[in-house]
Design a protein around this motif. Sequence first.
Motif, PDB file in Angstrom:
ATOM      1  N   LYS A  97       0.489  -9.591  -6.973  1.00  0.00           N
ATOM      2  CA  LYS A  97      -0.534  -8.554  -6.846  1.00  0.00           C
ATOM      3  C   LYS A  97      -1.303  -8.656  -5.527  1.00  0.00           C
ATOM      4  CE  LYS A  97      -3.927 -10.918  -9.766  1.00  0.00           C
ATOM      5  NZ  LYS A  97      -4.720 -10.797 -10.980  1.00  0.00           N
ATOM      6  N   GLN A  98      -1.436  -9.841  -4.990  1.00  0.00           N
ATOM      7  CA  GLN A  98      -2.112  -9.985  -3.695  1.00  0.00           C
ATOM      8  C   GLN A  98      -1.300  -9.283  -2.600  1.00  0.00           C
ATOM      9  OE1 GLN A  98      -3.144 -13.964  -2.598  1.00  0.00           O
ATOM     10  NE2 GLN A  98      -3.991 -13.350  -0.636  1.00  0.00           N
ATOM     11  N   THR A  99       0.004  -9.385  -2.674  1.00  0.00           N
ATOM     12  CA  THR A  99       0.870  -8.711  -1.705  1.00  0.00           C
ATOM     13  C   THR A  99       0.753  -7.199  -1.865  1.00  0.00           C
ATOM     14  OG1 THR A  99       2.388 -10.590  -1.743  1.00  0.00           O
ATOM     15  CG2 THR A  99       3.251  -8.511  -0.878  1.00  0.00           C
ATOM     16  N   LEU A 100       0.676  -6.721  -3.102  1.00  0.00           N
ATOM     17  CA  LEU A 100       0.500  -5.288  -3.339  1.00  0.00           C
ATOM     18  C   LEU A 100      -0.830  -4.803  -2.780  1.00  0.00           C
ATOM     19  CD1 LEU A 100       1.941  -4.889  -6.932  1.00  0.00           C
ATOM     20  CD2 LEU A 100       2.969  -4.157  -4.787  1.00  0.00           C
ATOM     21  N   SER A 101      -1.874  -5.605  -2.922  1.00  0.00           N
ATOM     22  CA  SER A 101      -3.180  -5.241  -2.358  1.00  0.00           C
ATOM     23  C   SER A 101      -3.096  -5.141  -0.843  1.00  0.00           C
ATOM     24  CB  SER A 101      -4.238  -6.266  -2.756  1.00  0.00           C
ATOM     25  OG  SER A 101      -4.465  -6.215  -4.142  1.00  0.00           O
ATOM     26  N   THR A 102      -2.356  -6.046  -0.229  1.00  0.00           N
ATOM     27  CA  THR A 102      -2.164  -5.994   1.220  1.00  0.00           C
ATOM     28  C   THR A 102      -1.413  -4.732   1.606  1.00  0.00           C
ATOM     29  OG1 THR A 102      -2.170  -8.406   1.397  1.00  0.00           O
ATOM     30  CG2 THR A 102      -1.107  -7.186   3.190  1.00  0.00           C
ATOM     31  N   TYR A 103      -0.349  -4.428   0.881  1.00  0.00           N
ATOM     32  CA  TYR A 103       0.402  -3.196   1.150  1.00  0.00           C
ATOM     33  C   TYR A 103      -0.486  -1.960   0.980  1.00  0.00           C
ATOM     34  CZ  TYR A 103       5.089  -5.346   1.298  1.00  0.00           C
ATOM     35  OH  TYR A 103       6.217  -6.065   1.641  1.00  0.00           O
TER      36      TYR A 103
END
Length: 186
Positions: A97-103
């Motif tokens: 989810k942290q990667t999705l937030s970055t995206y």
Amino acid sequence: MEVIQNEMELKKESNKYTPDSLKGSTQQQFSLDFLYSNQLTEIEQGIIQTSSGIETSMLAIALAIVKIDREALYIQADCKSTTEYFNQAEERLHIPKQTLSTYKKIGNTYLKYKADLQRFQFQEAGNLNKLRYLEEAVANHGKKKEVFNNLNQLSFRDFLSYAKNNGGAAAPQSTIYEPDIEVTPT
């Protein structure tokens, strides 16, 4: 030798979520034949072509995440919010989810500044992660021409420093480490 190809195809007309690098293109092919070559130039060309595909894929994922958020498509997964959807993302998309937030941050910034990015000839390669700090740089410096030039020219680390620096001056370029040693022939 068997040809391995990865094809990315746009099925519909371009819309606001379509990356500029894909507009007017209905298909991009990335051949992995260079992996079998013994020629440096062929391998280098393969790396360049594949690297371009990586950046385009990153931006496409970022814009897709923004679309899910803005159009509340997460409801189709029985989620009440993007946050709830992101909490299920690791299971659904195999992306933390942290990667999705970055995206999501990259995609939102890309769409917000899309006209300026086009005007200042934004180069996606190597610069997508800098988009996370573009809004802060614009707020701290205000001079769009300077900010967008730095976006394309500075390294990630230097742009981050520049974005956070609200004194108005551009961040210094990275210094090259030169050790204090003397090499003597034997």
